[in-house]
Design an enzyme around this catalytic site. Structure first.
Site: not given
Length: 256
Positions: A134, A114
């Site tokens: 995640e 990210e």
């Protein structure tokens, strides 16, 4: 606000931000995320024309958010601080006036990807592994992994990484346009410096305006881009010069 684990150095037209937490694979905790905003402000106000973003060591560019830092948070704290503060820090990187070159000199996972997605150019060293793990921990890619990363890399690729667990080698990432260039291990910084020299040799104003326009097309800060572009035009206008001159004359007249 500063954090010694985020080291900013500026050498002429090139700024370098190094994540210095190799013992934790350069994972980010709350204090590091908070420090991103003032660090980016320092870059904005400097003479730098380009920023290189890199992790210390050769194992990891950034392993994302430090699990120990967020796993103890309650749902409200997690959403209100960890997620929102992360967005603020990453937005500051993505919206820098100067182009950002990320050197993936090791694994780039979760929040690390990210963060890398905030850059304008990504150079991966051959041993890097790239993914969004995640959901295997029961959490989502919360620092715009489903938003900015999806806009920049395509939503299907983000599905494959975040839902189906695909992790890519550097060469696979190049074929999928997750990265822009692959170099041998240990050669990432040199390649970034060569690219930074190309950027530094170009018009800083033209580069800044071009980046702003591309960001607007991607949906990145569209309203601020429009205001900034219009403000830049107005600030250089003859109308403004005359208006300010009239204001100064009026303010200098003796009061009755």
């Amino acid at each position: 606000m500063s954090d010694p684990r985020l080291d900013l150095s500026i050498d002429g037209p090139v700024a370098r931000l190094t994540i210095r937490r190799p013992e934790k694979l350069n994972a980010l905790d709350a204090a590091m995320v908070d420090a991103l905003v003032p660090l980016c402000r320092s870059v904005e106000r400097s003479a730098a024309k380009v920023l290189i973003l890199i992790g210390e060591g050769d194992k990891s560019f950034c392993a994302g958010g430090d699990v120990a830092a967020w796993s103890a948070l309650g749902p409200a704290e997690f959403a209100r601080h960890w997620i929102r503060d992360g967005h603020a820090g990453f937005d500051a990187v993505a919206r820098l006036s100067q182009p950002v070159i990320a050197v993936l000199n090791g694994h780039c996972l979760g929040g690390g990807l990210e963060l890398a997605s905030c850059a304008d150019y990504r150079i991966a060293e051959g041993h890097a592994r790239i993914g969004l793990p995640e959901t295997s921990l029961g959490i989502i890619p919360g620092w715009s992994g489903t938003q900015r990363a999806a806009r920049r890399f395509g939503p299907q690729l983000i599905r494959r990484m975040s839902i189906f667990g695909e992790v890519y080698s550097a060469d696979e990432a190049l074929r999928l346009s997750l990265v822009d260039k692959v170099v041998d291990k240990g050669r990432g910084l040199a390649a970034a410096e060569d690219l930074a020299a190309v950027v530094a040799g170009r018009s800083a104003t033209a580069v800044e305006l071009t980046k702003m326009l591309i960001n607007a097309v991607e949906g990145e800060e569209r309203e601020r881009v429009l205001d900034a572009l219009a403000g830049r035009i107005a600030a250089g206008s003859e109308d403004l010069r005359q208006g300010l001159a009239a204001f100064r004359q009026k303010s200098q007249r003796p009061k009755d």
